[in-house]
Every structure is written in structure tokens, then in C-alpha cells.
Design a protein around this motif. Structure first.
Motif, PDB file in Angstrom:
ATOM      1  N   ALA A  86      55.088  54.563  40.606  1.00  0.00           N
ATOM      2  CA  ALA A  86      54.731  55.970  40.440  1.00  0.00           C
ATOM      3  C   ALA A  86      53.800  56.461  41.552  1.00  0.00           C
ATOM      4  N   TYR A  87      53.079  55.535  42.178  1.00  0.00           N
ATOM      5  CA  TYR A  87      52.163  55.855  43.283  1.00  0.00           C
ATOM      6  C   TYR A  87      52.567  55.028  44.500  1.00  0.00           C
ATOM      7  N   PRO A  88      53.659  55.415  45.164  1.00  0.00           N
ATOM      8  CA  PRO A  88      54.236  54.572  46.221  1.00  0.00           C
ATOM      9  C   PRO A  88      53.369  54.395  47.471  1.00  0.00           C
ATOM     10  N   LYS A  89      52.365  55.205  47.649  1.00  0.00           N
ATOM     11  CA  LYS A  89      51.476  55.056  48.812  1.00  0.00           C
ATOM     12  C   LYS A  89      50.231  54.241  48.488  1.00  0.00           C
ATOM     13  N   ALA A  90      50.037  53.898  47.223  1.00  0.00           N
ATOM     14  CA  ALA A  90      48.844  53.147  46.818  1.00  0.00           C
ATOM     15  C   ALA A  90      48.894  51.729  47.381  1.00  0.00           C
ATOM     16  N   LEU A  91      47.757  51.277  47.843  1.00  0.00           N
ATOM     17  CA  LEU A  91      47.567  49.900  48.289  1.00  0.00           C
ATOM     18  C   LEU A  91      46.711  49.211  47.238  1.00  0.00           C
ATOM     19  N   ILE A  92      46.900  47.902  47.077  1.00  0.00           N
ATOM     20  CA  ILE A  92      46.090  47.198  46.089  1.00  0.00           C
ATOM     21  C   ILE A  92      45.493  45.927  46.664  1.00  0.00           C
ATOM     22  N   VAL A  93      44.370  45.559  46.081  1.00  0.00           N
ATOM     23  CA  VAL A  93      43.741  44.260  46.316  1.00  0.00           C
ATOM     24  C   VAL A  93      43.684  43.581  44.960  1.00  0.00           C
ATOM     25  N   ILE A  94      44.160  42.348  44.902  1.00  0.00           N
ATOM     26  CA  ILE A  94      44.060  41.574  43.674  1.00  0.00           C
ATOM     27  C   ILE A  94      42.924  40.580  43.858  1.00  0.00           C
ATOM     28  N   GLU A  95      41.907  40.697  43.002  1.00  0.00           N
ATOM     29  CA  GLU A  95      40.691  39.888  43.085  1.00  0.00           C
ATOM     30  C   GLU A  95      40.767  38.737  42.085  1.00  0.00           C
ATOM     31  N   GLY A  96      40.876  37.509  42.590  1.00  0.00           N
ATOM     32  CA  GLY A  96      40.905  36.339  41.720  1.00  0.00           C
ATOM     33  C   GLY A  96      39.498  35.872  41.407  1.00  0.00           C
ATOM     34  N   ARG A  97      39.276  35.529  40.136  1.00  0.00           N
ATOM     35  CA  ARG A  97      37.958  35.066  39.688  1.00  0.00           C
ATOM     36  C   ARG A  97      38.082  33.866  38.762  1.00  0.00           C
ATOM     37  N   CYS A  98      36.952  33.184  38.605  1.00  0.00           N
ATOM     38  CA  CYS A  98      36.852  32.012  37.733  1.00  0.00           C
ATOM     39  C   CYS A  98      35.560  32.094  36.939  1.00  0.00           C
ATOM     40  N   ASP A  99      35.457  31.237  35.933  1.00  0.00           N
ATOM     41  CA  ASP A  99      34.182  31.157  35.237  1.00  0.00           C
ATOM     42  C   ASP A  99      33.228  30.297  36.053  1.00  0.00           C
ATOM     43  N   GLU A 100      32.021  30.151  35.574  1.00  0.00           N
ATOM     44  CA  GLU A 100      30.970  29.501  36.354  1.00  0.00           C
ATOM     45  C   GLU A 100      31.081  27.984  36.432  1.00  0.00           C
ATOM     46  N   ARG A 101      31.952  27.399  35.648  1.00  0.00           N
ATOM     47  CA  ARG A 101      32.079  25.939  35.641  1.00  0.00           C
ATOM     48  C   ARG A 101      32.886  25.494  36.854  1.00  0.00           C
ATOM     49  N   GLY A 102      32.589  24.323  37.370  1.00  0.00           N
ATOM     50  CA  GLY A 102      33.281  23.803  38.548  1.00  0.00           C
ATOM     51  C   GLY A 102      32.532  24.121  39.819  1.00  0.00           C
ATOM     52  N   THR A 103      32.935  23.472  40.904  1.00  0.00           N
ATOM     53  CA  THR A 103      32.273  23.693  42.188  1.00  0.00           C
ATOM     54  C   THR A 103      32.696  25.032  42.781  1.00  0.00           C
ATOM     55  N   ARG A 104      31.904  25.509  43.693  1.00  0.00           N
ATOM     56  CA  ARG A 104      32.222  26.773  44.374  1.00  0.00           C
ATOM     57  C   ARG A 104      33.568  26.671  45.069  1.00  0.00           C
ATOM     58  N   GLU A 105      33.794  25.588  45.793  1.00  0.00           N
ATOM     59  CA  GLU A 105      35.040  25.406  46.546  1.00  0.00           C
ATOM     60  C   GLU A 105      36.247  25.367  45.618  1.00  0.00           C
ATOM     61  N   TYR A 106      36.129  24.615  44.527  1.00  0.00           N
ATOM     62  CA  TYR A 106      37.232  24.524  43.574  1.00  0.00           C
ATOM     63  C   TYR A 106      37.549  25.901  42.999  1.00  0.00           C
TER      64      TYR A 106
END
Length: 163
Positions: A86-106
Motif C-alpha cells: 500500500a506504501y510502495p515508496k516506503a523503506l524499512i529497517v528491521i531491527e533484530g533484538r535479544c534478551d539480556e542473557r548470553g554474550t554480546r557477540e552471541y
């Protein structure tokens, strides 16, 4: 007169060198699509960002230590695909996230896998890959602060932001 010209020239130079954070230089082609040199790390919200968020389908959630899409995530992404058509000119960024458990790199790697899974689904639904960028925040930019299951569940996500 020279001072006025110097001030005007300086102002024009500053405007010309302004960052993509305000939306300038985001678009890379006449057909639509990202300018590959655009900095997506700190973009400002736009009217499109707010419109997509109002649909209530801008976030998909994941199980602990997972990057696969469940039925609810696919349904929400299908609604995102419909919105993007419906908005053919829209650009998107998909932001992946995690919870606080685990190392930063992982968590950075897992966040990227989550964002990529959402991106792949949207592409499979016919949305041009040129319109989609991904970024992983891992556990560095949580949606919800807290060290309990409720907070962790909200942070295991891929959020789609429109520009």
C-alpha cells in the motif's frame, strides 16, 4: 554584503552536508530502494514510521534462543507485506533484538538472524529486497528493561520501522 553571502554560503553548505538522520539521501534509486551509503543506525521517526506502528503489526516475537518464525510472526509479517504494498515508496529497517542473557557477540548474531528471517519472509511475499535493510542491536537496545520473563519475551523480537 560579503558577510551576508558568507553566512548564506555556510548555511547552504551545512544543509548540503546534513546527515541522513533527517531522511535526506535515504533513497538510492528512482524506482525506490535504499541508498546503500545511508546510515541507518540513528534515523529519526517519520510519519510512515508512526503509520506502520499504528497497525500494531510492526513487531514479531521469537522463542528463547530461536530465529525461526512461528505462525503468529508470519501472520504479522503478512500484514506488514500488505502495508508495504500500500506504501510502495516506503523503506524499512528491521531491527533484530535479544534478551539480556548470553554474550554480546552471541546476541548480536542472533539478532541479525531474527531480522534476516523477517526480511526473507517479506521478500518471499514480493517485497523488493532493495527496500529492506536489517540491523542487529542484540541486547544493547532493549525495548523493555527488566530481568524477568515478561521483559525478556518482549526483547526477543524483530521490529520493522518505516521511512
Amino acid at each position: 554584503m560579503k558577510k551576508i553571502l558568507a553566512v548564506t554560503a555556510s548555511a547552504l553548505l551545512l544543509v548540503a552536508c546534513s546527515s541522513t538522520k533527517e531522511g535526506a539521501d535515504l533513497y538510492g534509486t528512482a524506482e525506490g530502494g535504499w541508498n546503500e551509503e545511508a546510515d541507518i543506525t540513528n534515523l529519526s521517526a517519520t510519519a510512515l514510521t508512526k503509520k506502520l506502528k499504528q497497525t500494531g503489526n510492526d513487531v514479531v516475537y521469537f522463542s528463547f534462543n530461536e530465529s525461526s518464525l512461528d505462525a503468529q510472526a508470519k501472520a504479522d509479517l503478512q500484514k506488514q507485506a500488505d502495508w508495504l504494498r500500500a506504501y510502495p515508496k516506503a523503506l524499512i529497517v528491521i531491527e533484530g533484538r535479544c534478551d539480556e542473557r548470553g554474550t554480546r557477540e552471541y546476541n548480536l548474531a542472533l539478532g541479525e538472524q531474527r531480522a534476516s528471517a523477517a526480511r526473507s519472509y517479506l521478500i518471499a511475499q514480493g517485497i523488493s529486497a532493495d527496500r529492506i535493510r536489517t540491523i542487529s542491536y542484540g541486547k544493547d537496545k532493549p525495548i523493555v528493561f527488566g530481568s524477568d520473563e515478561a521483559a525478556w519475551a518482549k526483547n526477543r523480537s524483530a521490529t520493522t520501522v518505516a521511512y
